[in-house]
Structure formats: structure tokens, C-alpha cells
Design an enzyme around this catalytic site. Sequence first.
Site, PDB file in Angstrom:
ATOM      1  N   GLY A  69       0.767  -1.244   0.000  1.00 51.54           N
ATOM      2  CA  GLY A  69       0.000   0.000   0.000  1.00 51.54           C
ATOM      3  C   GLY A  69       0.791   1.282   0.000  1.00 51.54           C
ATOM      4  O   GLY A  69       0.404   2.251  -0.644  1.00 51.54           O
ATOM      5  N   ASP A  95       0.735   3.740   4.222  1.00 47.22           N
ATOM      6  CA  ASP A  95      -0.436   4.317   3.566  1.00 47.22           C
ATOM      7  C   ASP A  95      -1.489   4.692   4.591  1.00 47.22           C
ATOM      8  O   ASP A  95      -2.171   5.694   4.453  1.00 47.22           O
ATOM      9  CB  ASP A  95      -1.014   3.379   2.505  1.00 47.22           C
ATOM     10  CG  ASP A  95      -1.307   1.969   3.026  1.00 47.22           C
ATOM     11  OD1 ASP A  95      -0.883   1.628   4.148  1.00 47.22           O
ATOM     12  OD2 ASP A  95      -1.956   1.204   2.296  1.00 47.22           O
ATOM     13  N   ASP A 130      -3.962   2.576  11.457  1.00 46.69           N
ATOM     14  CA  ASP A 130      -5.243   2.443  12.161  1.00 46.69           C
ATOM     15  C   ASP A 130      -4.979   1.928  13.571  1.00 46.69           C
ATOM     16  O   ASP A 130      -4.759   2.715  14.470  1.00 46.69           O
ATOM     17  CB  ASP A 130      -6.297   1.665  11.373  1.00 46.69           C
ATOM     18  CG  ASP A 130      -5.814   0.358  10.795  1.00 46.69           C
ATOM     19  OD1 ASP A 130      -4.875  -0.244  11.337  1.00 46.69           O
ATOM     20  OD2 ASP A 130      -6.399  -0.083   9.804  1.00 46.69           O
ATOM     21  N   LYS A 138      -6.270   6.826  11.295  1.00 50.50           N
ATOM     22  CA  LYS A 138      -7.571   6.742  11.957  1.00 50.50           C
ATOM     23  C   LYS A 138      -7.338   6.905  13.464  1.00 50.50           C
ATOM     24  O   LYS A 138      -7.140   5.908  14.164  1.00 50.50           O
ATOM     25  CB  LYS A 138      -8.235   5.397  11.676  1.00 50.50           C
ATOM     26  CG  LYS A 138      -8.570   5.157  10.219  1.00 50.50           C
ATOM     27  CD  LYS A 138      -9.182   3.780  10.045  1.00 50.50           C
ATOM     28  CE  LYS A 138      -9.509   3.481   8.606  1.00 50.50           C
ATOM     29  NZ  LYS A 138     -10.048   2.118   8.448  1.00 50.50           N
ATOM     30  N   VAL A 141     -11.520   2.412   3.833  1.00 49.53           N
ATOM     31  CA  VAL A 141     -11.290   3.228   2.642  1.00 49.53           C
ATOM     32  C   VAL A 141     -10.391   2.505   1.649  1.00 49.53           C
ATOM     33  O   VAL A 141      -9.608   1.630   2.021  1.00 49.53           O
ATOM     34  CB  VAL A 141     -10.675   4.602   3.002  1.00 49.53           C
ATOM     35  CG1 VAL A 141     -11.673   5.482   3.736  1.00 49.53           C
ATOM     36  CG2 VAL A 141      -9.398   4.445   3.832  1.00 49.53           C
ATOM     37  N   ASP A 198      -6.377  -0.552  -0.179  1.00 47.41           N
ATOM     38  CA  ASP A 198      -7.074  -1.548  -0.976  1.00 47.41           C
ATOM     39  C   ASP A 198      -8.115  -2.332  -0.188  1.00 47.41           C
ATOM     40  O   ASP A 198      -8.137  -2.317   1.037  1.00 47.41           O
ATOM     41  CB  ASP A 198      -6.065  -2.549  -1.535  1.00 47.41           C
ATOM     42  CG  ASP A 198      -5.562  -3.507  -0.475  1.00 47.41           C
ATOM     43  OD1 ASP A 198      -5.730  -4.732  -0.645  1.00 47.41           O
ATOM     44  OD2 ASP A 198      -4.982  -3.058   0.530  1.00 47.41           O
ATOM     45  N   ARG A 254      -6.285   0.066  -5.215  1.00 53.05           N
ATOM     46  CA  ARG A 254      -5.047   0.808  -4.943  1.00 53.05           C
ATOM     47  C   ARG A 254      -4.783   1.878  -5.994  1.00 53.05           C
ATOM     48  O   ARG A 254      -4.184   2.902  -5.706  1.00 53.05           O
ATOM     49  CB  ARG A 254      -3.845  -0.137  -4.908  1.00 53.05           C
ATOM     50  CG  ARG A 254      -3.807  -1.067  -3.734  1.00 53.05           C
ATOM     51  CD  ARG A 254      -2.451  -1.779  -3.657  1.00 53.05           C
ATOM     52  NE  ARG A 254      -2.461  -2.955  -2.826  1.00 53.05           N
ATOM     53  CZ  ARG A 254      -2.360  -2.965  -1.509  1.00 53.05           C
ATOM     54  NH1 ARG A 254      -2.269  -1.833  -0.856  1.00 53.05           N
ATOM     55  NH2 ARG A 254      -2.357  -4.097  -0.836  1.00 53.05           N
TER      56      ARG A 254
END
Length: 180
Positions: A49, A104, A107, A135, A157, A163, A169
Amino acid sequence: MSEKVTFLDKTFVKYIPSSEIDAAIAKVAAEINEDYKNDDPILLITLNGAIVFAVDLMKYLDISCRISCVKVSSYCGTESTGKINSLIGLNEDVRGKRILILEDIVDTGATYGHLYQMLMEAGAKDIRMATMTMKPDAYKGTLPVHYVGLRIPNKFVVGRGLDYDGYGRNLNDIYQVVDS
């Protein structure tokens, strides 16, 4: 691209336009340029990512740096498994080096914690994190996230490297999942 896309069993709507993402990445790059102006860090790209974020970021960087890649995974579908799988490990000597991890998305922070521990054990001098998206409501880590492009809610997302089971992506904008 359209306002709505579908991958496999999920539909996503346009959430963050590419112009906003570009501005956020340029801002992160300016901060990195200032903080590393007297250093030559290793940019550690987390595959797959962060490739898109890394390429976009490097267009704005004017510091001396090297790049290396690792591949780790903690996702299955739209959920983090909480378990980190190292698919391609560190193959760079990081002893005494400053490392800037490029992600990327941050979270839960599990991947970041895993990489931080790995890099500390390998003798890195300094470890920082730069992420395109974060996040904050999902973050369970204790490590500081030094450079954040966009703070987003805890929704799944895709786009700009993010992805869903490998799809999405390549989208230039970021799309958010539509709740069913």
C-alpha cells in the site's frame, strides 16, 4: 473516476479528492525536509500500500535519503486481524541509522509497533513514522505518529494505495465504504 466504485462485494463512494491528498502529502514532505535537512534517513516503505504514498512523497523531498521495503500484512478483507505476518523482511543494515517508516494508513498501530520493535532490535538510531492517512479513533498504539497527511474516521477506505483484498489501490482519490 466516478463518484462510486464497486470491488467484489463492497461499494465505495468518493470521500477525499486527489487535490486534497496531494496538498496533505506536500505538507508532510515539507515537515520531513525540515526535520531531516542534516541527515540521510532510510525511508522504509511498507508494501504494497505505501508504494503510492512513497512515490508521491518523494516528488516533494529534497533531502538525501535511501529507500528500502518490507512487506507485512495484518488485514483480511476489511478488518485487521491483529496478527502481523512478515512476508518480506528487512534486508537493510539499519544499525546507527535514522529510519522513517512510510505507511499508507495507520489504524490500530499494530504494524507500526511490530516494525518499531524489529528496527530497534536491528540497532536503528531513530525511528519515525510518516503516513498518508491515520484513523485516530482506531489507534491503540503508544508510539507517536510523527507525520500525518490526513486524519480520517474509522471507516474502511480504498484508493491511493489503500485496498480491499488487492482492489482499488490505483484510484487517484480515496473512497469510503458504503455501509450496507
